[in-house]
Enzyme design. Structure first.
Site, PDB file in Angstrom:
ATOM      1  N   LEU A  26     -51.798  75.822 -49.440  1.00  0.00           N
ATOM      2  CA  LEU A  26     -50.564  75.489 -48.735  1.00  0.00           C
ATOM      3  C   LEU A  26     -50.653  74.017 -48.326  1.00  0.00           C
ATOM      4  CD1 LEU A  26     -50.050  78.545 -46.330  1.00  0.00           C
ATOM      5  CD2 LEU A  26     -48.512  77.876 -48.187  1.00  0.00           C
ATOM      6  N   ASP A  27     -49.542  73.293 -48.421  1.00  0.00           N
ATOM      7  CA  ASP A  27     -49.517  71.901 -47.964  1.00  0.00           C
ATOM      8  C   ASP A  27     -49.797  71.847 -46.461  1.00  0.00           C
ATOM      9  OD1 ASP A  27     -48.877  70.989 -50.480  1.00  0.00           O
ATOM     10  OD2 ASP A  27     -46.713  71.000 -50.114  1.00  0.00           O
ATOM     11  N   PRO A  28     -50.301  70.716 -45.964  1.00  0.00           N
ATOM     12  CA  PRO A  28     -50.565  70.603 -44.522  1.00  0.00           C
ATOM     13  C   PRO A  28     -49.349  70.914 -43.649  1.00  0.00           C
ATOM     14  CG  PRO A  28     -51.651  68.835 -45.683  1.00  0.00           C
ATOM     15  CD  PRO A  28     -50.837  69.560 -46.714  1.00  0.00           C
TER      16      PRO A  28
END
Length: 320
Positions: free
Chosen positions: A42-44
């Site tokens: 997952l992206d930050p």
């Protein structure tokens, strides 16, 4: 009695602002184990369900990566960014004449993204171009051209909208935020969906919030907060056999047959007329023995899960 090494699948609710690799590092520290992997990052800026494999159960991750996923998200119409999400720099901020962007118009734009579609991933993505990550090339100002990929969007529903004003580079801009629910195949970029909805409407758009709520049969409501020191991480591990049974049909073998399978021998199927591309095999003590294909009345090992204490040489599966 010595405590056995951690083994299982861990469901984590990732908070905003940290990378998936940071989550893996925290899991390694809390479990005292190096062998930890994940089934899709997952992206930050995103939150929600991250599926980790712990110890020997990292072998299950290959079978989890390709599962469909469900997200809730907020798409902002009226502002575009270079990453198609809120972490990027604005590239256009024309705003929206909200009276001209009706609910029907939004629905038509969203509907174009449902079903089997060809999607061009966001330029700032982890896809490799010539052996280098696209986001590395983009951040260095190099031209990045990504080819489209076929993905399946089985659900893309609008759950609500909010018309309001935001500040972009010191200027007030009227935008429309739409709340959506997306269920999609692995490899889909939800921020690319946002970008393409904005392109269809002629407003530009980017993703301002993203939360993954489901991966295959696993739901974020059963995930833990890994940063909460009060949480017993070992107790939260789902047993390998239980996870495998949720994904595949299952077979239970007695101790002798389970040993034969572990040793790489082909074992007769309980139902010789029924072929399965993947099936989970458990021993009668409820330990996951392996994943097999069932063909022509025989169990053929795909992935072995040796018993605790097995030597490294016995953990590579059958010899060809």
């Amino acid at each position: 009695m010595l405590e056995t090494a951690p083994d299982g699948i861990l469901l984590v609710d990732k908070p905003q602002g940290i990378s998936s690799h940071r989550v893996v590092a925290i899991a390694r520290r809390r479990l005292g184990l190096k062998k930890v992997g994940h089934a899709g990052t997952l992206d930050p800026m995103a939150t929600g369900l991250l599926v980790l494999g712990i110890g020997p159960s990292t072998r299950l991750l290959t079978h989890l990566v390709g599962l469909d996923k469900t997200y809730t998200a907020t798409i902002r119409l009226g502002v575009s960014t270079d990453s198609d999400d809120a972490d990027g720099a604005p590239t256009a901020a024309a705003g929206v004449a909200t009276a001209d962007v009706s609910d029907d118009a939004i629905e038509r734009a969203v509907a174009l993204q449902r079903g089997v579609i060809d999607q061009v991933p966001s330029t700032v993505s982890a896809i490799k171009v010539g052996g280098r990550r696209a986001y590395d090339l983009a951040r260095k100002g190099e031209s990045v051209e990504l080819t489209s990929r076929t993905v399946t969007i089985s659900q893309f529903d609008v759950a609500g909208r909010t018309d309001h004003t935001v500040e972009v580079a010191g200027t007030g801009v009227t935008v429309v935020d739409i709340e959506v629910v997306v269920t999609c195949s692995s490899g889909t970029y939800v921020r690319a969906l946002a970008r393409d909805v904005g392109a269809t409407l002629g407003t530009g758009a980017h993703l301002v919030a993203l939360r993954r709520t489901r991966v295959g049969p696993f739901d974020v409501q059963h995930a833990i907060d890994l940063e909460d020191d009060a949480v017993d991480v070992r107790a939260a591990l789902a047993r390998p056999a239980d996870i495998a049974r949720r994904l595949f049909s299952s077979v239970t073998l007695d101790a002798a047959a389970a040993k034969d399978l572990t040793d790489g021998k082909r074992v007769a199927a309980q139902h010789p007329d029924s072929d399965e591309p993947v099936a989970a095999v458990a021993a009668d003590d409820d330990r996951l023995v392996g994943l097999v294909s069932v063909r022509r009345g025989l169990l053929r090992v795909m992935t072995n899960f040796p018993p605790p204490g097995a030597s490294a040489s016995s953990q590579t599966g059958p010899r060809p």
